[in-house]
Design an enzyme around this catalytic site. Structure first.
Site, PDB file in Angstrom:
ATOM      1  N   TYR A   1       0.815  -1.215   0.000  1.00 31.82           N
ATOM      2  CA  TYR A   1       0.000   0.000   0.000  1.00 31.82           C
ATOM      3  C   TYR A   1       0.851   1.270   0.000  1.00 31.82           C
ATOM      4  O   TYR A   1       0.352   2.367  -0.248  1.00 31.82           O
ATOM      5  CB  TYR A   1      -0.848  -0.007   1.273  1.00 31.82           C
ATOM      6  CG  TYR A   1      -2.308   0.295   1.089  1.00 31.82           C
ATOM      7  CD1 TYR A   1      -3.229  -0.721   0.862  1.00 31.82           C
ATOM      8  CD2 TYR A   1      -2.791   1.598   1.173  1.00 31.82           C
ATOM      9  CE1 TYR A   1      -4.582  -0.450   0.735  1.00 31.82           C
ATOM     10  CE2 TYR A   1      -4.142   1.877   1.045  1.00 31.82           C
ATOM     11  CZ  TYR A   1      -5.031   0.853   0.825  1.00 31.82           C
ATOM     12  OH  TYR A   1      -6.370   1.128   0.705  1.00 31.82           O
TER      13      TYR A   1
ATOM     14  N   LYS B   1      -0.719 -13.155   5.969  1.00 33.04           N
ATOM     15  CA  LYS B   1      -0.672 -14.230   4.962  1.00 33.04           C
ATOM     16  C   LYS B   1       0.776 -14.744   4.923  1.00 33.04           C
ATOM     17  O   LYS B   1       1.442 -14.775   3.884  1.00 33.04           O
ATOM     18  CB  LYS B   1      -1.113 -13.650   3.604  1.00 33.04           C
ATOM     19  CG  LYS B   1      -1.296 -14.666   2.507  1.00 33.04           C
ATOM     20  CD  LYS B   1      -2.505 -15.560   2.681  1.00 33.04           C
ATOM     21  CE  LYS B   1      -2.504 -16.650   1.628  1.00 33.04           C
ATOM     22  NZ  LYS B   1      -3.547 -17.649   1.829  1.00 33.04           N
TER      23      LYS B   1
ATOM     24  N   ASP C   1      -6.876 -15.244   4.700  1.00 34.23           N
ATOM     25  CA  ASP C   1      -8.045 -15.771   3.974  1.00 34.23           C
ATOM     26  C   ASP C   1      -8.976 -16.511   4.930  1.00 34.23           C
ATOM     27  O   ASP C   1     -10.199 -16.350   4.895  1.00 34.23           O
ATOM     28  CB  ASP C   1      -7.638 -16.631   2.765  1.00 34.23           C
ATOM     29  CG  ASP C   1      -6.548 -17.643   3.066  1.00 34.23           C
ATOM     30  OD1 ASP C   1      -6.035 -17.656   4.204  1.00 34.23           O
ATOM     31  OD2 ASP C   1      -6.209 -18.435   2.168  1.00 34.23           O
TER      32      ASP C   1
ATOM     33  N   ASP D   1      -7.352  -3.080   4.978  1.00 35.16           N
ATOM     34  CA  ASP D   1      -8.270  -2.396   4.059  1.00 35.16           C
ATOM     35  C   ASP D   1      -9.417  -3.336   3.688  1.00 35.16           C
ATOM     36  O   ASP D   1     -10.604  -2.984   3.783  1.00 35.16           O
ATOM     37  CB  ASP D   1      -7.475  -1.971   2.815  1.00 35.16           C
ATOM     38  CG  ASP D   1      -8.273  -1.059   1.893  1.00 35.16           C
ATOM     39  OD1 ASP D   1      -9.286  -0.494   2.330  1.00 35.16           O
ATOM     40  OD2 ASP D   1      -7.862  -0.919   0.720  1.00 35.16           O
TER      41      ASP D   1
HETATM   42  O1  LIG Z   1      -7.077   6.113  -0.664  1.00 36.55           O
HETATM   43  C1  LIG Z   1      -7.946   5.535  -1.286  1.00 36.55           C
HETATM   44  O2  LIG Z   1      -8.397   5.970  -2.354  1.00 36.55           O
HETATM   45  C2  LIG Z   1      -8.541   4.261  -0.754  1.00 36.55           C
HETATM   46  C3  LIG Z   1      -8.188   4.033   0.679  1.00 36.55           C
HETATM   47  C4  LIG Z   1      -9.019   3.003   1.318  1.00 36.55           C
HETATM   48  O3  LIG Z   1      -9.764   2.250   0.714  1.00 36.55           O
HETATM   49  C5  LIG Z   1      -8.950   2.874   2.776  1.00 36.55           C
HETATM   50  O4  LIG Z   1      -8.063   3.449   3.398  1.00 36.55           O
HETATM   51  O5  LIG Z   1      -9.780   2.153   3.343  1.00 36.55           O
HETATM   52 MG   LIG Z   2     -10.760   0.863   2.022  1.00 34.87          MG
END
Ligand SMILES: O=C(O)CCC(=O)C(=O)O
Ligand SMILES: [Mg+2]
Ligand SMILES: NC(=O)C1=CN([C@@H]2O[C@H](COP(=O)(O)OP(=O)(O)OC[C@H]3O[C@@H](n4cnc5c(N)ncnc54)[C@H](OP(=O)(O)O)[C@@H]3O)[C@@H](O)[C@H]2O)C=CC1
Length: 417
Positions: free
Chosen positions: A161, A231, A284, A308
């Site tokens: 991320y 994971k 999972d 997320d």
């Molecule tokens: O930054 C984004 O556009 C998505 C971030 C996201 O889905 C989150 O942090 O839950």
């Molecule tokens: Mg999100």
């Protein structure tokens, strides 16, 4: 402090940070807010109104918030000559210590990188805390939604991320692929041509500071378990290391002892003496565990991408991302935000559920120590849902409910405080 476009409220006082990192909250603190893109225009004004009403009712005018608008995303681009992420926005959020934001748009596949992720990274807001609880009466796809009561601690600064990735066919991607194949002996890139590359950094320091916060929260809130979600069977040196470092921290810093030779371990809560189990589940499997046996999970510590996915999935179990709040935290600065995004198809329709942002404000009030006002928000939300006066997302799933607009739902919350 002189800003270009930010108006600092003259009648407010900045929050300051004490040496022990606790907050010094004046009676009229300046709180920064980003309206947000898309449905930000609908939900942010409602959040402010509900928050002000709760504070006013709780303290009879003795306390109030001096809201300070700061700009990011589309609204920033309009004011700062196309700059979506103005430096003064970052400066102001940091300087005023506590803020709240609406969602910001991120294009898929190209364009600029996520402004949400950039805000977290620039201020090192390394904890993304997302509580998941059910409010009586909220329509849920599961039979016993009351059994879902968890708090996700999502690592917010590392992992895939973090945005270290290179586009297929770019010089950078080809350079990384050449390095991997020619210098690192990698033979497993299936298609080397037209291949994008992403990098997944996961560090001991990044992991331990997150797990430390999660375990401390488990202790402070007197909760029964902390689950490390990873994971690690597949990504051994990143997700597997996250799990190992998490257990190591529990043992070395919190005195946890192995259960039956480990790796699960346990400690006694130093405040209450109750047992806390530290365990792990592979990501999972966790997605089915939280559906089938939710009452076995309490606090969750996980990596950025897992967190997320898990936060939207868990939100659905208790009624959807219309009421899924969150906080991005460093050791000093806190920026509260909903779990959901900009839901662009609903922009400006006064339609969506403002609950996620309102409940994010509820978390913010607790962060300020204004628990009486926070309780009123919870009471108002419970009351509005109990009366079945709800926005479209709940109304379409509830028998006999009255459809409310976004702003009318806010009024209902205020009426039930
Ligand atoms: O930054 C984004 O556009 C998505 C971030 C996201 O889905 C989150 O942090 O839950
Ligand atoms: Mg999100
Ligand atoms: N932290 C942030 O600022 C985040 C930003 N984003 C960004 O938001 C944009 C849109 O992303 P998308 O994937 O569509 O996800 P969204 O979370 O914006 O919306 C997905 C769906 O969730 C439901 N939903 C979202 N918010 C609400 C609400 N307040 N009340 C009721 N229902 C709601 C709607 O479902 P339905 O259609 O069933 O009514 C909506 O279509 C993207 O640019 C993305 O990057 C995404 C997540 C977080």
């Amino acid at each position: 402090m002189g800003y270009q476009h930010i108006q600092v409220p003259a009648d407010g006082t900045p929050i300051s940070i004490n040496e022990d990192k606790s907050l010094n909250v004046p009676d009229r603190p300046i709180i920064s807010f980003v309206e947000g893109d898309g449905i930000g225009i609908d939900i942010t004004p409602v959040m402010r109104k509900v928050t002000d009403a709760a504070v006013n009712k709780a303290y009879g005018g003795a306390k109030s918030i001096a809201w300070m608008e700061v700009y990011c995303g589309e609204k920033a681009a309009e004011r700062y000559e196309g700059d979506w992420f103005p430096a003064e926005t970052l400066d102001a959020i940091k300087a005023y210590v506590v803020g709240i934001k609406g969602p910001l748009t991120t294009p898929v596949g190209g364009g600029f990188r996520s402004l949400n992720v950039a805000l977290r990274q620039e201020m090192d807001l390394y904890v993304c805390q997302r509580p998941v609880r059910w409010f009586t009466g909220v329509p849920s796809p599961v039979k016993e939604p009351q059994k879902t009561n968890m708090v996700i601690f999502r690592e917010n600064s590392e992992d895939i991320y973090a945005g270290i990735e290179y586009k297929a066919d770019s010089d950078d991607a080809q350079k990384v692929i050449r390095f991997l194949t020619e210098e690192m002996g990698v033979t497993k890139i299936r298609f080397e041509n037209h291949c994008g590359i992403g990098i997944k950094p996961v560090s001991e320091e990044g992991t331990k500071r997150l797990v430390r916060k999660a375990l401390q929260y488990t202790i402070d809130q007197d909760l029964p378990s902390l689950t490390l979600v990873h994971k690690g069977n597949i990504m051994k040196f990143t997700e597997g290391a996250f799990c190992d470092w998490g257990y190591e921290l529990a043992r070395e810093e919190f005195g946890a002892e192995l259960i039956d030779g480990g790796p699960w371990c346990k400690l006694n809560n130093p405040n209450t003496g109750k047992e806390i189990v530290v365990k792990d589940v592979i990501a999972d499997a966790m997605l089915q565990q939280v559906l089938l046996r939710p009452d076995e999970y309490s606090v969750i510590a996980t990596l950025n991408l897992n967190g997320d996915y898990l936060s939207d999935a868990l939100a659905a179990q208790v009624g959807g991302i219309g009421i899924a709040p969150g906080a991005n935290l460093s050791d000093t600065v806190a920026l509260f935000e909903a779990t959901h995004g900009t839901a662009p198809k609903y922009t400006g329709q006064d339609k969506v559920n403002p609950g996620s942002l309102i409940l994010s404000a509820e978390m913010m009030l607790r962060h300020l120590g204004w628990n009486e006002a926070a309780e009123l928000i919870v009471k108002g939300v419970e009351g509005a849902i109990g009366a079945k006066t709800v926005t479209y997302d709940f109304e379409r799933l509830m028998d006999g409910a009255t459809l409310m607009s976004c702003s009318a739902f806010g009024e209902e919350i205020i009426n039930h405080m």
